[in-house]
Each structure stands twice: as structure tokens, then as C-alpha cells.
Design a protein around this motif. Structure first.
Motif, PDB file in Angstrom:
ATOM      1  N   THR A  23      59.891 106.446 -94.443  1.00 37.21           N
ATOM      2  CA  THR A  23      58.215 105.929 -93.507  1.00 37.21           C
ATOM      3  C   THR A  23      57.303 107.033 -94.517  1.00 37.21           C
ATOM      4  O   THR A  23      57.586 107.844 -95.587  1.00 37.21           O
ATOM      5  N   GLU A  24      55.831 106.171 -94.306  1.00 39.34           N
ATOM      6  CA  GLU A  24      54.997 106.682 -95.832  1.00 39.34           C
ATOM      7  C   GLU A  24      54.927 108.726 -95.654  1.00 39.34           C
ATOM      8  O   GLU A  24      54.562 109.569 -95.992  1.00 39.34           O
ATOM      9  N   ASP A  25      54.766 108.767 -93.997  1.00 43.26           N
ATOM     10  CA  ASP A  25      54.821 110.606 -93.902  1.00 43.26           C
ATOM     11  C   ASP A  25      55.974 111.146 -94.564  1.00 43.26           C
ATOM     12  O   ASP A  25      55.480 112.260 -94.880  1.00 43.26           O
ATOM     13  N   VAL A  27      57.298 110.474 -97.402  1.00 45.73           N
ATOM     14  CA  VAL A  27      57.517 110.455 -99.018  1.00 45.73           C
ATOM     15  C   VAL A  27      56.298 111.638 -98.904  1.00 45.73           C
ATOM     16  O   VAL A  27      56.300 112.419 -99.583  1.00 45.73           O
ATOM     17  N   THR A  45      56.634 102.178-106.867  1.00 48.35           N
ATOM     18  CA  THR A  45      56.466 100.905-105.080  1.00 48.35           C
ATOM     19  C   THR A  45      57.574 100.045-105.653  1.00 48.35           C
ATOM     20  O   THR A  45      56.080  99.037-106.193  1.00 48.35           O
ATOM     21  N   ASP A  73      57.127  97.761-101.788  1.00 45.54           N
ATOM     22  CA  ASP A  73      55.607  96.835-101.712  1.00 45.54           C
ATOM     23  C   ASP A  73      55.465  95.881-101.569  1.00 45.54           C
ATOM     24  O   ASP A  73      56.226  95.448-102.505  1.00 45.54           O
ATOM     25  N   ILE A  92      55.280 100.582 -98.238  1.00 46.71           N
ATOM     26  CA  ILE A  92      54.417 102.183 -98.887  1.00 46.71           C
ATOM     27  C   ILE A  92      53.856 101.339-100.053  1.00 46.71           C
ATOM     28  O   ILE A  92      54.187 101.037-100.975  1.00 46.71           O
ATOM     29  N   THR A  93      52.654 101.378-100.265  1.00 46.30           N
ATOM     30  CA  THR A  93      52.679 100.997-101.362  1.00 46.30           C
ATOM     31  C   THR A  93      51.399 101.921-101.533  1.00 46.30           C
ATOM     32  O   THR A  93      51.163 103.241-100.913  1.00 46.30           O
ATOM     33  N   ASP A  96      48.736 103.271-100.332  1.00 47.48           N
ATOM     34  CA  ASP A  96      48.116 103.823 -98.852  1.00 47.48           C
ATOM     35  C   ASP A  96      48.138 104.984 -99.475  1.00 47.48           C
ATOM     36  O   ASP A  96      47.900 106.333 -99.052  1.00 47.48           O
ATOM     37  N   LEU A  97      49.440 105.311-100.285  1.00 49.46           N
ATOM     38  CA  LEU A  97      50.103 106.885-100.527  1.00 49.46           C
ATOM     39  C   LEU A  97      48.921 107.621-101.710  1.00 49.46           C
ATOM     40  O   LEU A  97      48.686 108.834-101.677  1.00 49.46           O
ATOM     41  N   SER A 100      46.799 108.890 -98.115  1.00 50.83           N
ATOM     42  CA  SER A 100      47.841 109.685 -97.537  1.00 50.83           C
ATOM     43  C   SER A 100      48.280 110.980 -98.511  1.00 50.83           C
ATOM     44  O   SER A 100      48.452 112.591 -98.384  1.00 50.83           O
ATOM     45  N   CYS A 198      50.910 103.930-108.948  1.00 52.83           N
ATOM     46  CA  CYS A 198      49.958 102.998-108.520  1.00 52.83           C
ATOM     47  C   CYS A 198      49.659 102.239-108.681  1.00 52.83           C
ATOM     48  O   CYS A 198      48.192 100.978-107.524  1.00 52.83           O
TER      49      CYS A 198
END
Length: 270
Positions: A23-25, A27, A45, A73, A92-93, A96-97, A100, A198
């Protein structure tokens, strides 16, 4: 020891590429923990366009394979993983990262660096991130001129500025594979830093380029939003190149799923 061994998580193969089922969290937590241990890394990604490039070019494929974390992504890749019976948790892009990971950096006293985008954009992105996350340490930023990586002087200037800033997390938004080739060069200078390829995330964070509404992102239609915004630049890429590849990938995964069910039913009969 690689970060793959340290995480103890699973990888799944989608479109011929091994991706992390995180999940993003997860990562974000992994990156923060690794930085604290003094261990750097590279996040890539892959989207449909990157998968298509990897299918054509072994050198590009090796770049993705060599990254410490690879997360999808692109909703077609998420859908393909589900059809194959090895689902990844979510898309997960980089866009977004950048938020976060910056939030986590602010909470943990880590610094970030923004590399890429048109002149002035890294500064605007830094302002937006600091406004959202008070206390965030932005070690610096740079918008190198087009073609800088082709000259020893241009590359040295980027390298020297980055080493002087000594950040913990570096967002490199120069487009794939250019950004990831550069990361391969820069990582040796900052072995304890994490580099995130990114794409357009720095411009998104700066507010100069709009992202698709959340519902379009969740429905796998962000590409359509971007196509409508920049038809001249993106029409061939999305409609001629990426869309047929995505449809072919999903069709192949569907066939594999149906064959797997058929074989399972045949074993049940016997």
C-alpha cells in the motif's frame, strides 16, 4: 543486503515486470525506516507506457528491475494483477507519493529535494508542500535546462548542488526513463538517500498542472483527463501506443484466468 530482503514482502509479476504488493502507507513507512538505518533506495512507479517501453527495450527493463521498490502507477496494471489472481493493493503514483512522503518527512525530521520541472516550479512546489506540512525541511530544488544530462558540465552542476544539499528524499521529475537513468548516476553520491522517479509530480504539487478528479483516478480515467488537457502532445501516446497495449494485456490476463479455472474444473472432474 538489499531492501527487498529487509522488507519481507511479496512481489507479483504484471506485464512481465516484478512489482511490490504494497500500500502507499507501507511504501512510506519502508522509506522512512530505511533512511533512519542509513540505507538509500530508488522507487519506480511503472505505468502502461513504462511497461510498453520495457517490453521493447532491455536496457529500460533493467532500470525498472534494478529499482528497490516498484509499485504500479496505472489502473490497468492493478486490474491485470487481479485477473492473474495475484492482486496488488492499489495504484500508487509519484503524484501521490510526493505528498505522503513529504508528510512523513515533516513528521520525522527528514529533508526533501525537488529536481525537475520548468524554471521556478520546484520553488513553487516547495512552498505548497511547506504550507501543507509545517516544519517540512526542503533542502533545495533545481530545474535543470533541457539536455543538461548530455554534457559533463550540466551533470556535474546538478550533482554538486544535490550533494551539497544532502537530502534524505529526492523527488526526480524528469520523465521516464531519463529521470531513472539520472537516479542511477546520483545514487552513488548519496547512498543513504531515497530517490523517487515522479514524472510530473513536481508540477502537480506546484499547482501549475491540474490532476484529474479523484473519481477519474479511481476509475482508471486519469489518462483521459490528461488527454483532453493536452491532446496534441498525448494523443499518439495514449490512443495509438498505450491503449492497444493495455487492452492486449488485460485480454491476455483474462485468458490466463479462464484457462486456470478450466484446468481447475477438469482436475475436479477427475
Amino acid at each position: 543486503m538489499t531492501s527487498h530482503a529487509l522488507i519481507g514482502r511479496s512481489r507479483v509479476v504484471v506485464a512481465g515486470l516484478a512489482m511490490d504488493a504494497l500500500t502507499e502507507d507501507e511504501v512510506v513507512r519502508h522509506v522512512v525506516a530505511a533512511v533512519r538505518r542509513g540505507e538509500g533506495g530508488h522507487v519506480v512507479t511503472p505505468n502502461v507506457d513504462i511497461c510498453r517501453a520495457c517490453a521493447r527495450d532491455p536496457e529500460v527493463r533493467a532500470i525498472v528491475a534494478g529499482a528497490d521498490l516498484a509499485v504500479p502507477d496505472g489502473m490497468p496494471l492493478v486490474w491485470a494483477s487481479r485477473l492473474l489472481g495475484t492482486p496488488v493493493p492499489a495504484r500508487i503514483t509519484g503524484a501521490d507519493l510526493i505528498w505522503s512522503l513529504s508528510e512523513a518527512a515533516a513528521a520525522n525530521g527528514l529533508s526533501i529535494y525537488l529536481l525537475g520541472g520548468p524554471p521556478g516550479i520546484p520553488c513553487k512546489a516547495a512552498e505548497a508542500l511547506r504550507a501543507r506540512f509545517p516544519g517540512l525541511r526542503v533542502a533545495g530544488g533545481a530545474a535543470p535546462p533541457y539536455g543538461f544530462e548530455k554534457s559533463a558540465e550540466g551533470l556535474a552542476a546538478v550533482r554538486q548542488a544535490l550533494v551539497h544539499a544532502d537530502p534524505d528524499v529526492v523527488f526526480v521529475g524528469l520523465g521516464f526513463p531519463k529521470q531513472d537513468r539520472l537516479i542511477g548516476v546520483l545514487r552513488a553520491e548519496l547512498p543513504g538517500a531515497w530517490f523517487v522517479g515522479c514524472g510530473g509530480a513536481i508540477s502537480f504539487a506546484a499547482g501549475v498542472v491540474r490532476r484529474a478528479p479523484r473519481w477519474m483516478q479511481r476509475a482508471g480515467l486519469e489518462w483521459l483527463f490528461r488527454l483532453c488537457a493536452e491532446p496534441g502532445r498525448l494523443a499518439r501516446r495514449y490512443l495509438v501506443d498505450d491503449l492497444p497495449f493495455a487492452l492486449g494485456l488485460l485480454a491476455m490476463c483474462l485468458v490466463k484466468r479462464l484457462l486456470r479455472r478450466w484446468r481447475s474444473s477438469r482436475r475436479g472432474v477427475h
